[in-house]
Scaffold this active site. Sequence first.
Site, PDB file in Angstrom:
ATOM      1  CG  HIS A   1      -1.059   6.513  -1.503  1.00  0.00           C
ATOM      2  ND1 HIS A   1      -2.240   6.354  -2.198  1.00  0.00           N
ATOM      3  CD2 HIS A   1      -1.287   5.999  -0.272  1.00  0.00           C
ATOM      4  CE1 HIS A   1      -3.144   5.792  -1.421  1.00  0.00           C
ATOM      5  NE2 HIS A   1      -2.593   5.562  -0.237  1.00  0.00           N
ATOM      6  CG  LEU A   2       5.142   4.813  -5.191  1.00  0.00           C
ATOM      7  CD1 LEU A   2       6.189   4.029  -5.968  1.00  0.00           C
ATOM      8  CD2 LEU A   2       5.719   5.247  -3.849  1.00  0.00           C
ATOM      9  NE  ARG A   3       0.878  11.477  -2.615  1.00  0.00           N
ATOM     10  CZ  ARG A   3      -0.170  10.999  -1.951  1.00  0.00           C
ATOM     11  NH1 ARG A   3      -1.128  10.343  -2.586  1.00  0.00           N
ATOM     12  NH2 ARG A   3      -0.283  11.173  -0.651  1.00  0.00           N
TER      13      ARG A   3
ATOM     14  CG  HIS B   1      -2.170   0.810   1.043  1.00  0.00           C
ATOM     15  ND1 HIS B   1      -3.429   0.252   1.019  1.00  0.00           N
ATOM     16  CD2 HIS B   1      -2.349   2.138   0.872  1.00  0.00           C
ATOM     17  CE1 HIS B   1      -4.328   1.219   0.850  1.00  0.00           C
ATOM     18  NE2 HIS B   1      -3.694   2.372   0.760  1.00  0.00           N
TER      19      HIS B   1
ATOM     20  CG  ASP C   1      -1.906   4.738   3.970  1.00  0.00           C
ATOM     21  OD1 ASP C   1      -2.012   4.894   2.739  1.00  0.00           O
ATOM     22  OD2 ASP C   1      -2.579   5.375   4.796  1.00  0.00           O
TER      23      ASP C   1
END
Lengths: 431, 313
Positions: free
Chosen positions: A71-73, A69, A313
């Site tokens: 979030h690499l944007r 999980h 996360d």
Amino acid sequence: MKEFNPTLAKEIFIEGGRLVDPENKLDFQANILIRNGKISAIGSEIKAEGCEILDASGCVVFPGMFDMHAHLREPGREDQETIQSGCAAAIAGGFTGLCTMPDTNPVTDSRSLVDFIKSEAEKTMVDVSPVAAITKGRKGEELAEMAELVESGVVAFSDAPRSVAHTNLLRNALDYARMFNVPIIEVCEDAELAAHGLMNEGAMSTRLGVHGIPGIAEDIIVSRNIHLAEYTGTPMHLAKISRKKSVELMRQAKKQGIKVTCDVTPHHCLLTENDLANYDTNFKVKPPLRTQADVNAIIEGLIDGTIDAIATDHAPFSPEEKQVEILVAPFGSTGLETAFPALFTHLVRTSRLSFEHLLEKMIAAPRKILNLEVPQLRKGNNANLCIWDLSAFRTVVPDEFYSRSRNSIFLTATMYGVIKAVINKKHIWNA
Amino acid sequence: MNEHLLGLEYCSKEEIESMLKAGFSFKEVLSRPIPKVPTLRGKTVVNLFFENSTRTRISFELAQKRLSADTVNFSASGSSVSKGESLRDTIRNIEAMKIDMVVVRHQSPGVPYFLTQCTDSIIINAGDGLHEHPTQGLLDIMTLQEKLGTVKDLKVVIVGDILHSRVARSNIYGLQKLGAKVALCGPPTLIPVQAEQWGVEIFYNIEDAIRWGEVLNVLRLQLERQHSGLFPTRREYAHRFGVTLEKLRQVDKEITIMHPGPINRGLELEHDLADSEFSVILDQVTNGVALRMAVLYLKSGVSTTEQAISQKK
């Protein structure tokens, strides 16, 4: 943000480390010889033959971890993180594999986006497994082209960080996904109940005058999702549960044989709502930090297997967005670079969770949920491992992150576990 | 003594008492022919109001002028904030103009604390979101002390929308520290979860609250709350929680009525009640200026009250 410089790992001799591989039930002192990206020999008697020597005495060597999980944007918010910088942060945290979440801009809901992520990931040391959106644009209105997305290589579907609000649509997604061997990952929050909330609803939110997110916002969706998983028979994974009640619901569901798994974040294992006493926005996360009773239940759930995996996360944000008043700050903390040291320090060193348990939740469990191969310290396997000095410690400071962002929930904490090196995809990174 | 005034939760009983004591001294100043002292001459105070407020801002501004401070008003609309400047940049820019104190009102809880982390100026909280409004809490206590002598063992009911009230929180902390007994009265939807942690009684109708209490601090009902489904109608609210003369006459004791203003007449308070002998509402307003003078003075770090006031005599 530090510069990340891996090198090609042609021949490396890892000398004198303690090898731990819970999947193989291994825990012993030995040397490892790596040739052309593969483990060519393991043993205490083998010797270096003129190759690069990596002194691992006093260190622990275990397979690379997997974060399901992150979030690499990229694409969309490359100022916060890119696939390159996120993967550098992952390696620096001992993760050799990760899932990218689909809340990119544009949303990861088509083959072209998945192809882009995969091609960027090629240039990194990390095995990147994209997760695609369940619904087009993550809008919760119509299904994304799931079959094509599976063909293009996604390992799961999720509308994270949102839950799919329409139960019927989620039911259809689960039914439809039965054609493929990929799970649906749901973040469990009722958006209406959670609206306006900034932290856990309870004694602390009342004291601080901060709108609360009630625990039932999670309980209700966890319950709903368990019912859906049971009814449709499609494997479902509940991401970042945070409540004692959720752990109880999951325990019950597993007893009944329902195909449902779950993960927790490191911060939900360690921190509580009380950490928000000074309105520090680094502690503003979703789900919100809960109470000590919830933390205890989560640790209990990790021990008895109710909670399958730990996921970070990782949610990078720029200082302009995060260093603001609590009312407008976004939810989230970075996590890749701090996850293992935080958990090792506060759960393993305090004897609340065994080292093997922790490794299992961070190496094998997430990969099994996603039907991915689990790396092992075994002759003939690809070299996919990390090396840590667990007796050394350091303080989490913003300037030492490989991530482009600094919004760590563990800033200023001093933690045991300093990474020495990581080997994966025929490359080595020395800290 | 704390450097800043962030909330009454963080103040000791002694600090609260010294602010109240100074408040009474300054009230005497306000009764003079020229109600002004040179106490804060040369000091610069910025009133940083990110949320609309007329009364609190005027009260603070008057307090500053009566203390001879230089004052500057900053309001969010039409400022750099509407151009997207961050709070941190705003405060640092203002600080760079050499100021001593900042009086801040903001819709986000915790902003006064946040400002202490990015500036060296002294921060006075004039209301942060739903969190605290410490000078209102203090002026409420001052008004009660003035009328009743002491608040020790006094039974005070806070009536209305407790959930969204910073006034309620500051009153609870301040009153309890001085030994008063506090109760809350309102519909369950407007009482925050785990309010029992404060050790307060809770009443769900105004009659019970009146029977129990000696003071009713009636909060303003924010009408927009009705639309979020927290209560059905104004009519029903007025019926169950509105304070009326008739309800007050049912008990055989003296009841004091307070309200932080502005009043919704006919809703939380019956039309004429605010002007009746029960009410100390205008005393609250008067005391507000004196109390804020006391806070500004004590937090400014200049010499003792006696000296400051006697200079003028």
